[in-house]
Structure formats: structure tokens, C-alpha cells
Design a protein around this motif. Structure first.
Motif, PDB file in Angstrom:
ATOM      1  N   ASN A   2      12.809  30.413 -10.646  1.00  0.00           N
ATOM      2  CA  ASN A   2      13.918  29.550 -10.259  1.00  0.00           C
ATOM      3  C   ASN A   2      13.391  28.431  -9.345  1.00  0.00           C
ATOM      4  OD1 ASN A   2      13.846  30.487  -7.510  1.00  0.00           O
ATOM      5  ND2 ASN A   2      15.141  32.226  -8.063  1.00  0.00           N
ATOM      6  N   LYS A   3      14.271  27.520  -8.906  1.00  0.00           N
ATOM      7  CA  LYS A   3      13.815  26.365  -8.121  1.00  0.00           C
ATOM      8  C   LYS A   3      13.214  26.768  -6.778  1.00  0.00           C
ATOM      9  CE  LYS A   3      16.782  22.902 -10.175  1.00  0.00           C
ATOM     10  NZ  LYS A   3      17.744  21.830  -9.939  1.00  0.00           N
ATOM     11  N   THR A   4      13.774  27.778  -6.134  1.00  0.00           N
ATOM     12  CA  THR A   4      13.234  28.225  -4.846  1.00  0.00           C
ATOM     13  C   THR A   4      11.845  28.821  -5.048  1.00  0.00           C
ATOM     14  OG1 THR A   4      15.481  28.688  -4.080  1.00  0.00           O
ATOM     15  CG2 THR A   4      13.692  29.656  -2.808  1.00  0.00           C
ATOM     16  N   GLU A   5      11.678  29.623  -6.087  1.00  0.00           N
ATOM     17  CA  GLU A   5      10.363  30.203  -6.390  1.00  0.00           C
ATOM     18  C   GLU A   5       9.352  29.126  -6.755  1.00  0.00           C
ATOM     19  OE1 GLU A   5      12.129  34.477  -7.992  1.00  0.00           O
ATOM     20  OE2 GLU A   5      11.810  32.831  -9.392  1.00  0.00           O
ATOM     21  N   GLN A   6       9.778  28.107  -7.484  1.00  0.00           N
ATOM     22  CA  GLN A   6       8.884  27.004  -7.824  1.00  0.00           C
ATOM     23  C   GLN A   6       8.434  26.268  -6.569  1.00  0.00           C
ATOM     24  OE1 GLN A   6      11.041  24.596 -10.633  1.00  0.00           O
ATOM     25  NE2 GLN A   6      10.812  26.081 -12.293  1.00  0.00           N
ATOM     26  N   ALA A   7       9.364  26.028  -5.652  1.00  0.00           N
ATOM     27  CA  ALA A   7       9.017  25.347  -4.396  1.00  0.00           C
ATOM     28  C   ALA A   7       8.046  26.197  -3.576  1.00  0.00           C
ATOM     29  CB  ALA A   7      10.283  25.054  -3.593  1.00  0.00           C
ATOM     30  N   TYR A   8       8.261  27.508  -3.570  1.00  0.00           N
ATOM     31  CA  TYR A   8       7.358  28.376  -2.819  1.00  0.00           C
ATOM     32  C   TYR A   8       5.983  28.443  -3.487  1.00  0.00           C
ATOM     33  CZ  TYR A   8       5.582  32.067   0.091  1.00  0.00           C
ATOM     34  OH  TYR A   8       4.807  32.786   0.970  1.00  0.00           O
ATOM     35  N   ALA A   9       5.944  28.428  -4.809  1.00  0.00           N
ATOM     36  CA  ALA A   9       4.664  28.404  -5.523  1.00  0.00           C
ATOM     37  C   ALA A   9       3.884  27.140  -5.147  1.00  0.00           C
ATOM     38  CB  ALA A   9       4.880  28.473  -7.038  1.00  0.00           C
ATOM     39  N   ALA A  10       4.579  26.022  -4.998  1.00  0.00           N
ATOM     40  CA  ALA A  10       3.922  24.782  -4.572  1.00  0.00           C
ATOM     41  C   ALA A  10       3.355  24.936  -3.158  1.00  0.00           C
ATOM     42  CB  ALA A  10       4.899  23.607  -4.638  1.00  0.00           C
ATOM     43  N   THR A  11       4.082  25.631  -2.282  1.00  0.00           N
ATOM     44  CA  THR A  11       3.598  25.894  -0.929  1.00  0.00           C
ATOM     45  C   THR A  11       2.349  26.772  -0.972  1.00  0.00           C
ATOM     46  OG1 THR A  11       5.804  25.668   0.031  1.00  0.00           O
ATOM     47  CG2 THR A  11       4.193  26.941   1.298  1.00  0.00           C
ATOM     48  N   LEU A  12       2.373  27.813  -1.803  1.00  0.00           N
ATOM     49  CA  LEU A  12       1.195  28.669  -1.939  1.00  0.00           C
ATOM     50  C   LEU A  12       0.004  27.892  -2.496  1.00  0.00           C
ATOM     51  CD1 LEU A  12       2.764  31.985  -3.292  1.00  0.00           C
ATOM     52  CD2 LEU A  12       1.766  31.593  -1.021  1.00  0.00           C
ATOM     53  N   GLU A  13       0.258  26.988  -3.432  1.00  0.00           N
ATOM     54  CA  GLU A  13      -0.817  26.170  -3.992  1.00  0.00           C
ATOM     55  C   GLU A  13      -1.422  25.266  -2.910  1.00  0.00           C
ATOM     56  OE1 GLU A  13      -3.579  24.980  -6.638  1.00  0.00           O
ATOM     57  OE2 GLU A  13      -2.149  26.584  -6.945  1.00  0.00           O
ATOM     58  N   GLN A  14      -0.588  24.704  -2.049  1.00  0.00           N
ATOM     59  CA  GLN A  14      -1.093  23.900  -0.920  1.00  0.00           C
ATOM     60  C   GLN A  14      -1.946  24.760   0.007  1.00  0.00           C
ATOM     61  OE1 GLN A  14       2.561  22.429   0.760  1.00  0.00           O
ATOM     62  NE2 GLN A  14       2.581  20.597  -0.520  1.00  0.00           N
ATOM     63  N   ARG A  15      -1.487  25.982   0.276  1.00  0.00           N
ATOM     64  CA  ARG A  15      -2.259  26.889   1.134  1.00  0.00           C
ATOM     65  C   ARG A  15      -3.576  27.286   0.464  1.00  0.00           C
ATOM     66  NH1 ARG A  15       1.073  31.815   3.163  1.00  0.00           N
ATOM     67  NH2 ARG A  15      -0.842  32.058   4.380  1.00  0.00           N
ATOM     68  N   ARG A  16      -3.571  27.390  -0.857  1.00  0.00           N
ATOM     69  CA  ARG A  16      -4.804  27.702  -1.577  1.00  0.00           C
ATOM     70  C   ARG A  16      -5.805  26.556  -1.421  1.00  0.00           C
ATOM     71  NH1 ARG A  16      -7.423  27.097  -6.164  1.00  0.00           N
ATOM     72  NH2 ARG A  16      -5.915  25.703  -7.109  1.00  0.00           N
ATOM     73  N   HIS A  17      -5.336  25.329  -1.575  1.00  0.00           N
ATOM     74  CA  HIS A  17      -6.210  24.165  -1.413  1.00  0.00           C
ATOM     75  C   HIS A  17      -6.722  24.033   0.016  1.00  0.00           C
ATOM     76  CE1 HIS A  17      -6.125  22.427  -5.389  1.00  0.00           C
ATOM     77  NE2 HIS A  17      -4.811  22.596  -5.438  1.00  0.00           N
ATOM     78  N   ALA A  18      -5.934  24.510   0.979  1.00  0.00           N
ATOM     79  CA  ALA A  18      -6.345  24.454   2.391  1.00  0.00           C
ATOM     80  C   ALA A  18      -7.306  25.589   2.751  1.00  0.00           C
ATOM     81  CB  ALA A  18      -5.110  24.503   3.288  1.00  0.00           C
ATOM     82  N   GLY A  19      -7.489  26.548   1.821  1.00  0.00           N
ATOM     83  CA  GLY A  19      -8.408  27.648   2.070  1.00  0.00           C
ATOM     84  C   GLY A  19      -7.784  28.868   2.719  1.00  0.00           C
ATOM     85  N   GLU A  20      -6.463  28.878   2.902  1.00  0.00           N
ATOM     86  CA  GLU A  20      -5.768  30.022   3.511  1.00  0.00           C
ATOM     87  C   GLU A  20      -5.505  31.129   2.506  1.00  0.00           C
ATOM     88  OE1 GLU A  20      -2.122  28.803   5.393  1.00  0.00           O
ATOM     89  OE2 GLU A  20      -3.037  26.941   6.090  1.00  0.00           O
ATOM     90  N   VAL A  21      -5.270  30.755   1.253  1.00  0.00           N
ATOM     91  CA  VAL A  21      -4.944  31.686   0.172  1.00  0.00           C
ATOM     92  C   VAL A  21      -6.056  31.617  -0.863  1.00  0.00           C
ATOM     93  CG1 VAL A  21      -3.345  32.066  -1.754  1.00  0.00           C
ATOM     94  CG2 VAL A  21      -2.445  31.573   0.523  1.00  0.00           C
ATOM     95  N   ALA A  22      -6.578  32.782  -1.252  1.00  0.00           N
ATOM     96  CA  ALA A  22      -7.630  32.834  -2.268  1.00  0.00           C
ATOM     97  C   ALA A  22      -7.050  32.857  -3.675  1.00  0.00           C
ATOM     98  CB  ALA A  22      -8.510  34.069  -2.046  1.00  0.00           C
ATOM     99  N   TRP A  23      -5.870  33.517  -3.824  1.00  0.00           N
ATOM    100  CA  TRP A  23      -5.289  33.727  -5.157  1.00  0.00           C
ATOM    101  C   TRP A  23      -3.830  34.103  -5.000  1.00  0.00           C
ATOM    102  CZ3 TRP A  23      -3.135  38.354  -6.829  1.00  0.00           C
ATOM    103  CH2 TRP A  23      -2.887  38.481  -8.205  1.00  0.00           C
ATOM    104  N   PHE A  24      -3.010  33.721  -5.981  1.00  0.00           N
ATOM    105  CA  PHE A  24      -1.629  34.224  -6.051  1.00  0.00           C
ATOM    106  C   PHE A  24      -1.188  34.246  -7.501  1.00  0.00           C
ATOM    107  CE2 PHE A  24      -1.054  29.653  -5.636  1.00  0.00           C
ATOM    108  CZ  PHE A  24       0.002  29.363  -6.481  1.00  0.00           C
ATOM    109  N   LYS A  25      -0.243  35.135  -7.781  1.00  0.00           N
ATOM    110  CA  LYS A  25       0.259  35.297  -9.151  1.00  0.00           C
ATOM    111  C   LYS A  25       1.749  35.615  -9.085  1.00  0.00           C
ATOM    112  CE  LYS A  25      -0.268  36.273 -13.650  1.00  0.00           C
ATOM    113  NZ  LYS A  25      -0.240  35.205 -14.588  1.00  0.00           N
TER     114      LYS A  25
END
Length: 99
Positions: A2-25
Motif C-alpha cells: 500500500n502507499k504507506t508501505e511504499q513510502a516506508y520502503a523508500a525510507t529503508l532504501e535511503q537508509r540502505r544507501h546511507a549504510g545503516e541497512v544492509a538488506w530488506f525484503k
């Protein structure tokens, strides 16, 4: 998603690029709570240090969803987080509750 999950996935992707998150699914893990009772967190997230977290993204909570995440937190040795979008009038971002 849903839209909230999509927005949160974008946040996780930003955190991945920043090096905070290694992986998410999204819906990548299914946990057994009891016979014929399962819980699939919205996101399985591995932090850069290797710690595995389960993130449940909600616009609002139904009683059964809250019960399932509490039971899962008691059964499994992972960190369980509830994520809710904060209203723009409160500055936006995400409210986080740990179980």
C-alpha cells in the motif's frame, strides 16, 4: 504494497544507501506462532551490523495484528518494530514502537 508501505520502503532504501541497512525484503519471512497460525511482518530488515529486525507498517492497528506481533516478539529472538507515519502537522516522518 500500500502507499504507506511504499513510502516506508523508500525510507529503508535511503537508509540502505546511507549504510545503516544492509538488506530488506517486503513480506520476506513467515513466522509460525502456533498450529495453523502465522505472522508475516511487512519488512524483514538486516541492519549494517547484521542484526535482524521485523518491521510492521500500519496506518492503524486492529487487535489481532497487535496480538500477533506481541506473540512473535515473545517467541523469536529478533527485534520487532511497529512503524506508523506521523502526520505532516507533527513534522512527518515515522513513529516507532518496539515490542
Amino acid at each position: 504494497m500500500n502507499k504507506t508501505e511504499q513510502a516506508y520502503a523508500a525510507t529503508l532504501e535511503q537508509r540502505r544507501h546511507a549504510g545503516e541497512v544492509a538488506w530488506f525484503k517486503f513480506e520476506g519471512i513467515k513466522l509460525r506462532l502456533a498450529d495453523n497460525t502465522f505472522y508475516s511482518p511487512d519488512f524483514a530488515v538486516m541492519l549494517a551490523d547484521g542484526q535482524l529486525e521485523m518491521h510492521e507498517v500500519k496506518g492503524y492497528w486492529l487487535d489481532d495484528a497487535r496480538a500477533k506481533i506481541k506473540i512473535a516478539a515473545d517467541l523469536y529472538p529478533m527485534r520487532f518494530l511497529a512503524i506508523q507515519a506521523k502526520p505532516k502537522k507533527e513534522g512527518g516522518g515515522w513513529a516507532v514502537e518496539e515490542f
